[in-house]
Design a protein around this motif. Structure first.
Motif, PDB file in Angstrom:
ATOM      1  N   SER A 159      43.210  45.245  33.128  1.00  0.00           N
ATOM      2  CA  SER A 159      42.688  46.459  33.754  1.00  0.00           C
ATOM      3  C   SER A 159      41.332  46.869  33.184  1.00  0.00           C
ATOM      4  CB  SER A 159      43.686  47.610  33.551  1.00  0.00           C
ATOM      5  OG  SER A 159      43.899  47.863  32.165  1.00  0.00           O
ATOM      6  N   TYR A 160      41.008  46.377  31.994  1.00  0.00           N
ATOM      7  CA  TYR A 160      39.803  46.853  31.304  1.00  0.00           C
ATOM      8  C   TYR A 160      38.495  46.556  32.043  1.00  0.00           C
ATOM      9  CZ  TYR A 160      42.984  47.596  27.386  1.00  0.00           C
ATOM     10  OH  TYR A 160      44.017  48.015  26.594  1.00  0.00           O
ATOM     11  N   PRO A 161      38.329  45.395  32.706  1.00  0.00           N
ATOM     12  CA  PRO A 161      37.046  45.158  33.384  1.00  0.00           C
ATOM     13  C   PRO A 161      36.804  46.052  34.601  1.00  0.00           C
ATOM     14  CG  PRO A 161      38.163  43.088  32.929  1.00  0.00           C
ATOM     15  CD  PRO A 161      39.159  44.182  32.679  1.00  0.00           C
ATOM     16  N   ASN A 162      37.870  46.704  35.113  1.00  0.00           N
ATOM     17  CA  ASN A 162      37.717  47.586  36.278  1.00  0.00           C
ATOM     18  C   ASN A 162      37.272  46.801  37.510  1.00  0.00           C
ATOM     19  OD1 ASN A 162      37.786  50.076  37.625  1.00  0.00           O
ATOM     20  ND2 ASN A 162      35.652  50.543  37.131  1.00  0.00           N
ATOM     21  N   TRP A 163      37.909  45.657  37.718  1.00  0.00           N
ATOM     22  CA  TRP A 163      37.534  44.714  38.776  1.00  0.00           C
ATOM     23  C   TRP A 163      37.436  45.368  40.145  1.00  0.00           C
ATOM     24  CZ3 TRP A 163      36.146  39.708  39.868  1.00  0.00           C
ATOM     25  CH2 TRP A 163      36.445  39.212  41.140  1.00  0.00           C
ATOM     26  N   SER A 164      38.335  46.252  40.482  1.00  0.00           N
ATOM     27  CA  SER A 164      38.364  46.815  41.840  1.00  0.00           C
ATOM     28  C   SER A 164      37.076  47.539  42.196  1.00  0.00           C
ATOM     29  CB  SER A 164      39.561  47.759  42.005  1.00  0.00           C
ATOM     30  OG  SER A 164      39.463  48.847  41.092  1.00  0.00           O
ATOM     31  N   ASN A 165      36.329  47.958  41.209  1.00  0.00           N
ATOM     32  CA  ASN A 165      35.077  48.668  41.464  1.00  0.00           C
ATOM     33  C   ASN A 165      33.840  47.782  41.315  1.00  0.00           C
ATOM     34  OD1 ASN A 165      36.179  51.254  42.085  1.00  0.00           O
ATOM     35  ND2 ASN A 165      36.589  51.570  39.921  1.00  0.00           N
ATOM     36  N   TRP A 166      34.032  46.487  41.109  1.00  0.00           N
ATOM     37  CA  TRP A 166      32.878  45.591  41.027  1.00  0.00           C
ATOM     38  C   TRP A 166      32.260  45.429  42.416  1.00  0.00           C
ATOM     39  CZ3 TRP A 166      33.463  40.650  37.557  1.00  0.00           C
ATOM     40  CH2 TRP A 166      33.877  41.016  36.266  1.00  0.00           C
ATOM     41  N   PRO A 167      30.944  45.371  42.508  1.00  0.00           N
ATOM     42  CA  PRO A 167      30.307  45.012  43.778  1.00  0.00           C
ATOM     43  C   PRO A 167      30.708  43.579  44.172  1.00  0.00           C
ATOM     44  CG  PRO A 167      28.710  45.935  42.239  1.00  0.00           C
ATOM     45  CD  PRO A 167      29.966  45.688  41.458  1.00  0.00           C
ATOM     46  N   ARG A 206      42.323  36.198  44.664  1.00  0.00           N
ATOM     47  CA  ARG A 206      41.694  37.466  44.323  1.00  0.00           C
ATOM     48  C   ARG A 206      42.410  38.587  45.056  1.00  0.00           C
ATOM     49  NH1 ARG A 206      35.202  36.722  44.592  1.00  0.00           N
ATOM     50  NH2 ARG A 206      35.530  38.444  46.057  1.00  0.00           N
ATOM     51  N   SER A 207      42.452  39.751  44.444  1.00  0.00           N
ATOM     52  CA  SER A 207      43.175  40.867  45.046  1.00  0.00           C
ATOM     53  C   SER A 207      42.465  41.463  46.255  1.00  0.00           C
ATOM     54  CB  SER A 207      43.377  41.966  43.994  1.00  0.00           C
ATOM     55  OG  SER A 207      42.125  42.369  43.454  1.00  0.00           O
ATOM     56  N   ASP A 208      41.221  41.038  46.520  1.00  0.00           N
ATOM     57  CA  ASP A 208      40.482  41.579  47.660  1.00  0.00           C
ATOM     58  C   ASP A 208      40.625  40.716  48.910  1.00  0.00           C
ATOM     59  OD1 ASP A 208      39.018  39.398  46.898  1.00  0.00           O
ATOM     60  OD2 ASP A 208      37.142  40.459  46.532  1.00  0.00           O
ATOM     61  N   GLY A 209      41.499  39.699  48.856  1.00  0.00           N
ATOM     62  CA  GLY A 209      41.704  38.841  50.013  1.00  0.00           C
ATOM     63  C   GLY A 209      40.683  37.738  50.157  1.00  0.00           C
ATOM     64  N   ASN A 210      39.692  37.688  49.303  1.00  0.00           N
ATOM     65  CA  ASN A 210      38.676  36.651  49.346  1.00  0.00           C
ATOM     66  C   ASN A 210      39.282  35.341  48.835  1.00  0.00           C
ATOM     67  OD1 ASN A 210      36.389  34.976  48.381  1.00  0.00           O
ATOM     68  ND2 ASN A 210      35.159  36.738  48.956  1.00  0.00           N
ATOM     69  N   THR A 211      39.068  34.247  49.563  1.00  0.00           N
ATOM     70  CA  THR A 211      39.701  32.971  49.229  1.00  0.00           C
ATOM     71  C   THR A 211      38.755  31.980  48.566  1.00  0.00           C
ATOM     72  OG1 THR A 211      39.210  32.058  51.429  1.00  0.00           O
ATOM     73  CG2 THR A 211      41.318  33.208  51.159  1.00  0.00           C
ATOM     74  N   ARG A 212      37.567  32.418  48.157  1.00  0.00           N
ATOM     75  CA  ARG A 212      36.564  31.468  47.675  1.00  0.00           C
ATOM     76  C   ARG A 212      36.999  30.754  46.395  1.00  0.00           C
ATOM     77  NH1 ARG A 212      31.809  34.177  48.256  1.00  0.00           N
ATOM     78  NH2 ARG A 212      30.586  32.676  47.045  1.00  0.00           N
ATOM     79  N   GLY A 213      37.907  31.341  45.616  1.00  0.00           N
ATOM     80  CA  GLY A 213      38.350  30.702  44.381  1.00  0.00           C
ATOM     81  C   GLY A 213      39.330  29.566  44.585  1.00  0.00           C
ATOM     82  N   LEU A 214      39.951  29.494  45.761  1.00  0.00           N
ATOM     83  CA  LEU A 214      41.023  28.519  45.968  1.00  0.00           C
ATOM     84  C   LEU A 214      40.532  27.079  45.914  1.00  0.00           C
ATOM     85  CD1 LEU A 214      43.119  30.266  48.764  1.00  0.00           C
ATOM     86  CD2 LEU A 214      43.356  30.418  46.274  1.00  0.00           C
ATOM     87  N   VAL A 215      39.245  26.860  46.125  1.00  0.00           N
ATOM     88  CA  VAL A 215      38.702  25.508  46.029  1.00  0.00           C
ATOM     89  C   VAL A 215      38.922  24.922  44.643  1.00  0.00           C
ATOM     90  CG1 VAL A 215      36.395  26.300  45.349  1.00  0.00           C
ATOM     91  CG2 VAL A 215      36.655  24.095  46.498  1.00  0.00           C
ATOM     92  N   ALA A 216      39.016  25.773  43.624  1.00  0.00           N
ATOM     93  CA  ALA A 216      39.151  25.304  42.241  1.00  0.00           C
ATOM     94  C   ALA A 216      40.509  24.692  41.957  1.00  0.00           C
ATOM     95  CB  ALA A 216      38.886  26.451  41.268  1.00  0.00           C
ATOM     96  N   GLN A 217      41.499  24.932  42.811  1.00  0.00           N
ATOM     97  CA  GLN A 217      42.825  24.394  42.548  1.00  0.00           C
ATOM     98  C   GLN A 217      42.833  22.870  42.504  1.00  0.00           C
ATOM     99  OE1 GLN A 217      45.585  27.998  44.391  1.00  0.00           O
ATOM    100  NE2 GLN A 217      45.041  26.308  45.710  1.00  0.00           N
TER     101      GLN A 217
END
Length: 296
Positions: A159-167, A206-217
């Motif tokens: 929770s510390y990075p406050n991800w939900s509020n990142w641009p 990612r919790s924002d529904g963005n799937t760009r990280g899935l390529v890393a699997q």
């Protein structure tokens, strides 16, 4: 090294899954500080993860000599305010003050947890390049079977990075940086030692529904689910079933909160190694029996 329990993220569940035999998992252990019980994992299909400071301690090599696997620990996403040993000092560029920090929203502002500032893990930057060279040197030593990459994934899960509020641009820079890191490590291990194992302790969703990280699997042999929601019809069960690298040595690990929960996870399709831990100083005795693998 603790991931928060994740909410159901239905948008990304429907990915390719693998077939797996029930109760086919093997024991693993985490030994961040001490070597109690470590040699108990010294059997074919056993696995132990070292800490930041003890990776060259003799019991780990005993595990390898007896047929088990040893993965050395790194955390490329956070820089501690103070190192605790010579090995730690060496990993962090010989001086934690030299490690570039995450530059947003201002340089060094974000933390993974108190006393650990986010590092500049962006693709192609000095710290990412340093990590690749560090791991490649370990590949060439051939004293370890793989690397355990803590916290790097689709997003930071504290929770510390406050991800939900990142641009959005900042979120994408983080995700792309972690994905690029494992992509380059995968390319190196395919050239140097294809048997070298790469596992990250995080999911690529990612919790924002963005799937760009899935390529890393496809660049990792699997992931670690740390204290996941147990055990049936959960988000984490679907994650465990996903397809990872095509090199043939799948390693999807679960760190449960109790022996009973670890034994439950051992029956979940796709899971290959289980343990339980709330304190990572040294591992418990293996919580399940050793079973043959066909990927050696």
């Amino acid at each position: 090294m603790k991931l928060k329990s994740l909410a159901l993220l239905g948008a990304s569940i429907g990915l390719t899954v693998v077939a797996a035999t029930a109760d086919a998992a093997n024991p693993m252990g985490v030994a961040f500080k001490q070597e109690n019980n470590v040699t108990l994992y010294g059997k074919p299909t056993g696995m132990v993860i070292t800490g930041r400071c003890n990776l060259y301690d003799a019991p780990f090599q005993t595990v390898r000599a007896r047929g088990g696997e040893v993965l050395f620990y790194i955390n490329p996403t956070a820089v501690p305010d103070y190192t605790t040993c010579t090995r730690d000092h060496q990993f962090y560029m010989g001086d934690t003050g030299r490690v570039p920090l995450w530059p947003f929203p201002s340089y060094g502002q974000r933390v993974l947890r108190p006393g650990n500032h986010l590092a500049d893990i962006r693709a192609g930057r000095a710290w990412s390049n340093y990590i690749v060279n560090f791991v490649v040197a370990k590949m060439r030593e051939r004293k370890f079977d793989g690397v355990f990459i803590d916290t790097c994934g689709g997003r930071p899960w504290t929770s510390y990075p406050n991800w939900s509020n990142w641009p959005l641009a900042e979120k994408n820079a983080w995700t792309d940086g972690c994905a690029d890191l494992v992509r380059r490590l995968d390319a190196q291990r395919r050239a140097i030692n294809p048997n070298f194992i790469i596992v990250n302790n995080n999911v690529w969703d990612r919790s924002d529904g963005n799937t760009r990280g899935l390529v890393a699997q496809k660049y990792v042999d699997g992931i670690t689910l740390e204290h996941p929601t147990c055990c049936v019809k959960s988000y984490h069960v679907a994650i465990a079933k996903r397809t990872y690298s095509n090199l043939g040595h799948r390693r999807v690990m679960v760190i449960a909160t109790s022996p009973a929960e670890a034994r439950q996870w051992a029956t979940i399709p796709g899971v290959t190694h289980v343990t339980y831990a709330t304190n990572y100083a040294y591992p418990p005795a293996p919580v399940i029996s050793f079973k043959a693998l066909t990927d050696r």
